[in-house]
Design an enzyme around this catalytic site. Structure first.
Site, PDB file in Angstrom:
ATOM      1  N   HIS A  73     -31.301  -9.029  -7.400  1.00 29.32           N
ATOM      2  CA  HIS A  73     -30.782  -7.701  -7.793  1.00 29.32           C
ATOM      3  C   HIS A  73     -31.062  -6.683  -6.700  1.00 29.32           C
ATOM      4  O   HIS A  73     -32.204  -6.568  -6.246  1.00 29.32           O
ATOM      5  CB  HIS A  73     -31.462  -7.250  -9.089  1.00 29.32           C
ATOM      6  CG  HIS A  73     -31.167  -8.126 -10.264  1.00 29.32           C
ATOM      7  ND1 HIS A  73     -30.191  -7.843 -11.191  1.00 29.32           N
ATOM      8  CD2 HIS A  73     -31.710  -9.316 -10.659  1.00 29.32           C
ATOM      9  CE1 HIS A  73     -30.157  -8.797 -12.113  1.00 29.32           C
ATOM     10  NE2 HIS A  73     -31.073  -9.707 -11.807  1.00 29.32           N
ATOM     11  N   HIS A  96     -27.048 -14.069 -17.289  1.00 25.19           N
ATOM     12  CA  HIS A  96     -28.458 -14.314 -17.555  1.00 25.19           C
ATOM     13  C   HIS A  96     -28.497 -14.943 -18.946  1.00 25.19           C
ATOM     14  O   HIS A  96     -27.956 -14.368 -19.910  1.00 25.19           O
ATOM     15  CB  HIS A  96     -29.251 -13.016 -17.608  1.00 25.19           C
ATOM     16  CG  HIS A  96     -29.484 -12.341 -16.279  1.00 25.19           C
ATOM     17  ND1 HIS A  96     -28.498 -11.727 -15.578  1.00 25.19           N
ATOM     18  CD2 HIS A  96     -30.624 -12.202 -15.558  1.00 25.19           C
ATOM     19  CE1 HIS A  96     -29.013 -11.214 -14.458  1.00 25.19           C
ATOM     20  NE2 HIS A  96     -30.309 -11.489 -14.425  1.00 25.19           N
ATOM     21  N   GLU A 109     -33.357 -17.015 -20.677  1.00 26.55           N
ATOM     22  CA  GLU A 109     -34.513 -16.435 -19.979  1.00 26.55           C
ATOM     23  C   GLU A 109     -35.600 -16.147 -21.015  1.00 26.55           C
ATOM     24  O   GLU A 109     -36.700 -16.682 -20.913  1.00 26.55           O
ATOM     25  CB  GLU A 109     -34.084 -15.152 -19.244  1.00 26.55           C
ATOM     26  CG  GLU A 109     -35.220 -14.467 -18.477  1.00 26.55           C
ATOM     27  CD  GLU A 109     -34.791 -13.165 -17.803  1.00 26.55           C
ATOM     28  OE1 GLU A 109     -33.716 -12.623 -18.149  1.00 26.55           O
ATOM     29  OE2 GLU A 109     -35.549 -12.679 -16.931  1.00 26.55           O
ATOM     30  N   ASP A 136     -35.001 -13.027  -7.813  1.00 23.86           N
ATOM     31  CA  ASP A 136     -34.612 -12.114  -8.896  1.00 23.86           C
ATOM     32  C   ASP A 136     -34.806 -10.641  -8.505  1.00 23.86           C
ATOM     33  O   ASP A 136     -33.846  -9.979  -8.115  1.00 23.86           O
ATOM     34  CB  ASP A 136     -35.366 -12.465 -10.189  1.00 23.86           C
ATOM     35  CG  ASP A 136     -34.654 -11.984 -11.445  1.00 23.86           C
ATOM     36  OD1 ASP A 136     -33.504 -11.515 -11.343  1.00 23.86           O
ATOM     37  OD2 ASP A 136     -35.244 -12.089 -12.539  1.00 23.86           O
ATOM     38  N   ASP A 137     -36.019 -10.132  -8.644  1.00 19.60           N
ATOM     39  CA  ASP A 137     -36.328  -8.740  -8.294  1.00 19.60           C
ATOM     40  C   ASP A 137     -37.605  -8.726  -7.450  1.00 19.60           C
ATOM     41  O   ASP A 137     -38.708  -8.548  -7.985  1.00 19.60           O
ATOM     42  CB  ASP A 137     -36.575  -7.914  -9.570  1.00 19.60           C
ATOM     43  CG  ASP A 137     -35.366  -7.893 -10.488  1.00 19.60           C
ATOM     44  OD1 ASP A 137     -34.380  -7.221 -10.152  1.00 19.60           O
ATOM     45  OD2 ASP A 137     -35.408  -8.574 -11.532  1.00 19.60           O
TER      46      ASP A 137
END
Ligand code: ADE
Ligand code: ZN
Length: 346
Positions: free
Chosen positions: A21, A200, A203, A281-282
């Site tokens: 992201h 997504h 998760e 991801d982040d």
């Protein structure tokens, strides 16, 4: 075991990252500078303060912090800065190609022009490309908690932004209470206009969420997908279809989606034969990078160099590049990998 030679290999190996992201990649310093310039009051005033916030006990707390901090990013040029910094950072890690998500609703709700945001991001990545050669494509990751009705307008904007390198449509955000099925028509339209599809799923919600993503939304890639481990039927289906599962191990640990490295199912998913990739991801929010993820899966799951190469190949072929570009990219990367393995003796 993470020997110095394997570590050197991980650092220098050519890489592809598929689940990342843009907003989750900005450095704490950049975040603070943007907040000051844009006169945005943040719940933190220095790097230590930001880092204090980046400690969550569960997924919903992560999302709250994420949305609070993202408010610092306002103008097209801010997005350009994030993209340039991310692009050059990835290139320094020998990432050759990346697909980066931008979360439109977090900006639209603050009256930020999403086309300006995407154009800014594209400009930043173009600058990084000129300097380093890295290629980056964009995906819009719609916050599922805002519901399917509001998604139509955003999809229209995604369509208008395709010439800026938007190639995919996705849903993210709060999976709990927001199943994929109501988005089926939006996804069908996204496919019709030529966007690739991801979601997504699995998760923090169980296999039913992954079923919804592959069945109702017909996604090509599942983000996370780790709860697929709870349904043998689903595992079988995902293996048959070779659906790409973009796993983000550190993310799962930091959000509480996995309770420990031992409890994380990456090794089982991989050994079962799923088409798995590994991603950060982040990075800011989970204290990681793609390089660090590779290190951690060697340390915690005993992934071998052969297996790291296999994961990388999965990422190349799981990408949304046209088939001939995938072949060319893998051909180049495989040659480099061979040379590097010889040099390092791994
Ligand atoms: N947006 C940013 N990171 C996310 C994640 N891990 N899950 C869902 N939405 C997200
Ligand atoms: Zn994500």
């Amino acid at each position: 075991m993470l020997t110095p030679e394997i570590d050197a290999f991980i650092v220098r190996m050519p890489k592809v990252e598929l689940h990342l992201h843009l907003e989750g990649s900005m450095s704490s310093q950049t975040l603070l500078e943007l907040a000051e310039r844009n006169n945005i009051e943040l719940p933190a005033h220095n790097v230590a303060g930001v880092e204090q916030l980046l400690r969550y006990r569960h997924f919903s707390e992560f999302l709250t912090v994420y949305m609070a901090l993202v408010r610092a990013v306002v103008h097209g040029e801010d997005f350009a800065r994030l993209a340039y910094e991310l692009g050059t950072d990835l290139a320094a890690q020998h990432v050759r190609y990346a697909e980066v998500m931008l979360s439109p609703m977090q900006h639209i709700l603050r009256d930020v022009d999403i086309i300006e945001a995407v154009a800014g991001a594209a400009e930043g990545f173009a600058r990084a490309h000129t300097e380093t050669g890295i290629r980056v494509k964009l995906a819009l990751d719609y916050g599922r908690q805002y519901g399917p009705d509001r998604a139509w307008k955003v999809l229209e904007q995604a369509s208008a932004a395709m010439h800026h390198g938007v190639i995919a449509w996705s849903i993210g955000g709060n999976e709990i209470g927001h199943p994929p099925e109501p988005f089926a028509e939006v996804f069908a339209e996204a496919r019709r206009i030529g966007l690739h599809l991801m979601a997504h799923a699995g998760e923090v919600v169980g296999p039913e969420s992954v079923w919804g993503a592959v069945d109702a939304l017909q996604v090509e890639r599942v983000g996370h997908g780790i709860r697929s481990i709870d349904d043998p039927h689903l595992l079988h289906y995902l293996r048959e279809k070779q659906t790409v599962i973009d796993v983000c191990p550190s993310s799962n640990l930091y959000t509480g989606a996995a309770t420990s490295w031992q409890a994380h199912p990456l090794r089982q998913l991989y050994d079962y034969g799923l088409n798995v990739t590994v991603n950060s991801d982040d990075p800011t929010f989970f204290y990681t990078t793609i390089t660090e993820e590779y290190r951690r899966i060697v340390m915690h799951f005993g992934f071998t160099v052969d297996e790291l190469c296999h994961l990388t190949r999965n990422a190349v072929y799981g990408s949304f590049l046209p088939p001939y570009e995938k072949h060319t990219l893998w051909h180049e990367m495989e040659r480099e990998i061979k040379r590097l393995r010889q040099e390092l003796g791994v």
